[in-house]
Motif scaffolding. Structure first.
Motif, PDB file in Angstrom:
ATOM      1  N   SER A 191      29.362 -27.306 -53.613  1.00 43.59           N
ATOM      2  CA  SER A 191      29.507 -27.348 -52.022  1.00 43.59           C
ATOM      3  C   SER A 191      29.655 -25.857 -51.639  1.00 43.59           C
ATOM      4  O   SER A 191      29.898 -25.748 -50.397  1.00 43.59           O
ATOM      5  N   ASP A 192      29.524 -24.792 -52.602  1.00 39.26           N
ATOM      6  CA  ASP A 192      30.224 -23.396 -52.093  1.00 39.26           C
ATOM      7  C   ASP A 192      29.164 -22.339 -52.124  1.00 39.26           C
ATOM      8  O   ASP A 192      29.296 -21.269 -52.242  1.00 39.26           O
ATOM      9  N   GLY A 193      27.687 -22.895 -52.189  1.00 35.88           N
ATOM     10  CA  GLY A 193      26.677 -21.877 -52.021  1.00 35.88           C
ATOM     11  C   GLY A 193      26.191 -21.555 -53.641  1.00 35.88           C
ATOM     12  O   GLY A 193      25.154 -20.532 -53.912  1.00 35.88           O
ATOM     13  N   SER A 194      26.711 -22.164 -54.810  1.00 37.95           N
ATOM     14  CA  SER A 194      26.495 -21.823 -56.136  1.00 37.95           C
ATOM     15  C   SER A 194      24.690 -22.147 -56.236  1.00 37.95           C
ATOM     16  O   SER A 194      24.196 -21.078 -57.119  1.00 37.95           O
ATOM     17  N   MET A 195      24.416 -23.031 -55.835  1.00 38.49           N
ATOM     18  CA  MET A 195      22.995 -23.385 -56.052  1.00 38.49           C
ATOM     19  C   MET A 195      22.092 -22.330 -55.458  1.00 38.49           C
ATOM     20  O   MET A 195      21.023 -21.950 -55.926  1.00 38.49           O
ATOM     21  N   ASP A 196      22.183 -21.903 -54.036  1.00 38.37           N
ATOM     22  CA  ASP A 196      21.675 -20.729 -53.612  1.00 38.37           C
ATOM     23  C   ASP A 196      21.539 -19.465 -54.261  1.00 38.37           C
ATOM     24  O   ASP A 196      20.713 -18.811 -54.440  1.00 38.37           O
ATOM     25  N   LEU A 197      22.975 -19.233 -55.104  1.00 34.46           N
ATOM     26  CA  LEU A 197      22.893 -18.013 -55.864  1.00 34.46           C
ATOM     27  C   LEU A 197      21.775 -18.339 -56.956  1.00 34.46           C
ATOM     28  O   LEU A 197      21.225 -17.330 -57.623  1.00 34.46           O
ATOM     29  N   LEU A 198      22.096 -19.414 -57.498  1.00 41.06           N
ATOM     30  CA  LEU A 198      21.217 -19.658 -58.940  1.00 41.06           C
ATOM     31  C   LEU A 198      19.663 -19.795 -58.380  1.00 41.06           C
ATOM     32  O   LEU A 198      19.018 -19.008 -59.013  1.00 41.06           O
ATOM     33  N   MET A 199      19.318 -20.009 -57.326  1.00 42.62           N
ATOM     34  CA  MET A 199      17.772 -19.919 -56.824  1.00 42.62           C
ATOM     35  C   MET A 199      17.351 -18.340 -56.775  1.00 42.62           C
ATOM     36  O   MET A 199      16.381 -18.083 -56.920  1.00 42.62           O
ATOM     37  N   GLU A 200      18.380 -17.576 -55.973  1.00 41.56           N
ATOM     38  CA  GLU A 200      18.037 -16.331 -56.158  1.00 41.56           C
ATOM     39  C   GLU A 200      18.037 -15.389 -57.421  1.00 41.56           C
ATOM     40  O   GLU A 200      16.911 -14.715 -57.527  1.00 41.56           O
ATOM     41  N   PHE A 201      18.863 -15.897 -58.542  1.00 42.44           N
ATOM     42  CA  PHE A 201      18.685 -15.241 -59.999  1.00 42.44           C
ATOM     43  C   PHE A 201      17.146 -15.960 -60.274  1.00 42.44           C
ATOM     44  O   PHE A 201      16.518 -15.035 -61.141  1.00 42.44           O
ATOM     45  N   ALA A 202      16.971 -17.206 -60.141  1.00 37.07           N
ATOM     46  CA  ALA A 202      15.505 -17.646 -60.674  1.00 37.07           C
ATOM     47  C   ALA A 202      14.515 -16.840 -60.014  1.00 37.07           C
ATOM     48  O   ALA A 202      13.453 -16.729 -61.012  1.00 37.07           O
ATOM     49  N   ARG A 203      14.703 -16.397 -58.650  1.00 40.54           N
ATOM     50  CA  ARG A 203      13.463 -15.586 -58.111  1.00 40.54           C
ATOM     51  C   ARG A 203      13.312 -14.361 -58.873  1.00 40.54           C
ATOM     52  O   ARG A 203      11.940 -13.806 -58.967  1.00 40.54           O
TER      53      ARG A 203
END
Length: 257
Positions: free
Chosen positions: A42-54
């Motif tokens: 719930s802290d934005g970890s998934m958003d950060l992961l998606m940025e790395f994936a891009r």
């Protein structure tokens, strides 16, 4: 060159996740895939992961269908693994740049499908990168050879350094326990007749948990290890007691480093 599948569970790790991922992507050994399972952060970890994936196609994030804990998150990643080897790193720890290069070379001659290395400890508030880390005297030393009997007495393998050969063992999942899933996996591999070999060089950095956290509470070790010995390994009460004494002693010793 063998492909290494790196397994990383994530839960509300945004503060340390970037450094952990970069420590994988900057490895001198580049034939890898980073399989990350976000356990409903719930802290934005998934958003950060998606940025790395891009930015890097080797980063392959997935969101767990529901909160299931670290063991289930790791298993979801392991099930996606395509590599010859499966290696593990938590989202608050780091690998040093030559970790995979050294360990792949070592695994090729170790005559064991499960290998591990020594590692450093760092303070919980360390905010640097793996490339900035200055070696210190806080080293958890890898034992040269570990078999099932020795492993019952003490968990000699730091999960952040472990790597198993999928071409020999197949895809091996962790028991879905709340804690000690990694220890249970190593034991199951060794119970099947495979020993582990340790590389003495420190090649990873473990973040010491803050006082008061579940991982820093040594009393929790008693409960989770006892369950592991009795229910997973089916040990007698006397054997479980001896194993538990060794586990507590090791935990106290390592906490002083």
């Amino acid at each position: 060159m063998p492909l290494v599948s790196v397994v990383m569970p994530v839960y509300n790790s945004a503060a340390t996740l970037g450094a952990a991922i970069r420590s994988v992507l900057t490895q001198t050994y580049s034939e890898l895939e980073l399989l990350v399972t976000d356990d409903k952060s719930s802290d934005g970890s998934m958003d950060l992961l998606m940025e790395f994936a891009r930015q890097d196609k080797r980063v392959m994030p997935e969101s767990a269908p529901e909160r299931g804990g670290a063991g289930r998150a790791r298993n979801l990643a392991i099930e996606r693994a395509r590599g010859d080897y499966v290696a593990f790193l938590d989202s608050d720890d780091m690998w040093l740049p030559k970790k995979l290069e050294r360990q792949i070379d070592f695994a090729a001659t170790a005559n064991a499908p499960l290998t591990f290395t020594s590692y450093y400890k760092m303070d919980a508030d360390y905010d640097g990168e793996s490339t900035d880390f200055v070696p210190n005297g806080r080293v958890i030393r890898a034992r040269e050879h570990v078999d099932y009997r020795a492993m019952l007495v003490q968990d000699h393998i730091g999960a952040l350094t472990a790597m198993y050969d999928r071409t020999v063992l197949g895809t091996r999942l962790m028991p879905e326990m709340r804690k000690r899933q990694d220890y249970a996996l190593w034991l199951s591999i060794m119970r099947d007749g495979h020993d582990a070999r340790g590389l003495p060089e420190p090649l990873a950095v473990y973040r010491a948990h803050r006082a008061g956290s579940l991982s820093s509470n040594k009393l929790s070790l008693v409960q989770y290890n006892w369950t592991l010995y009795r229910e997973h390994e089916r040990l007698s009460v006397p054997r479980s007691t001896r194993a538990l004494a060794g586990a507590v002693w090791q935990s106290l010793r390592n906490s002083r480093i």
